[in-house]
Design an enzyme around this catalytic site. Structure first.
Site, short mmCIF file in Angstrom:
data_model
loop_
_atom_site.label_atom_id
_atom_site.label_comp_id
_atom_site.label_asym_id
_atom_site.label_seq_id
_atom_site.Cartn_x
_atom_site.Cartn_y
_atom_site.Cartn_z
N HIS A 1 48.57 63.16 61.64
CA HIS A 1 47.24 63.50 61.13
C HIS A 1 47.36 64.78 60.31
O HIS A 1 48.25 65.60 60.55
CB HIS A 1 46.26 63.72 62.26
N GLU B 1 45.76 67.57 60.35
CA GLU B 1 45.73 68.80 61.13
C GLU B 1 47.08 69.07 61.79
O GLU B 1 47.60 70.18 61.76
CB GLU B 1 44.66 68.74 62.23
N CYS C 1 40.07 64.73 65.85
CA CYS C 1 40.09 63.80 66.98
C CYS C 1 40.63 64.54 68.21
O CYS C 1 41.05 65.69 68.11
CB CYS C 1 40.97 62.60 66.63
N CYS D 1 44.19 66.01 67.74
CA CYS D 1 44.20 67.19 66.87
C CYS D 1 43.53 68.38 67.54
O CYS D 1 44.01 69.51 67.41
CB CYS D 1 43.54 66.86 65.54
#
Length: 150
Positions: A53, A55, A83, A86
């Site tokens: 992801h 992040e 999410c 993260c």
């Protein structure tokens, strides 16, 4: 010192992710003095990695650049509400402030869903600011998923 948003850079990363066929999410890590330490967009498909992801990639890049697993005093700008994966990474890295754009009622882990920072097991809670360039981030996501449905 006056507030300066780095969300425009995160939006650029999100746009680049969309061009790669990834969900358009971008993230930027900023040092206490305002220097951009790392930036990234989603690469889950490209890397065949469900944890790639924006992040996580930006935090990994910043930690590698600084030679530390902690990003104390650093800010994270991300185009979509993080999410739970993260959010856990943000807490582990000790990010000071989280700025995010669009809310994610379906998969978010900050204001929705798991609300990671609200759990007593969460050992670090960043300051959280939402809605930063939220309209632009939502539009990117909307256009991306609309094009995929056509």
């Amino acid at each position: 010192m006056a507030f300066r948003s780095y969300m425009a850079l995160a939006l650029e990363e999100a746009q680049a992710a969309a061009l790669r066929g990834e969900v358009p999410v971008g993230a930027v890590v900023v040092a206490p003095g305002g220097e951009v330490v790392a930036q990234a967009g989603n690469r889950t498909r490209e890397l065949s990695d469900p944890t790639a992801h924006a992040e996580v990639l930006a935090i990994r890049g910043a930690c590698a650049a600084l030679g530390s697993e902690r990003l104390i005093g650093h800010d994270l700008y991300v185009t979509l509400e993080p999410c739970p994966i993260c959010a856990g990474t943000i807490a582990a890295a000790r990010i000071a402030r989280l700025y995010y754009g669009a809310a994610d009622p379906k998969s978010g882990g900050v204001a929705h869903g798991a609300r990671v920072f609200s759990h007593p097991q969460c050992h670090h809670r960043p300051e959280v600011y939402d809605g930063i360039s939220g309209r632009e981030a939502e539009q990117l996501l909307r256009q991306f998923f609309l094009a995929r449905r056509e």
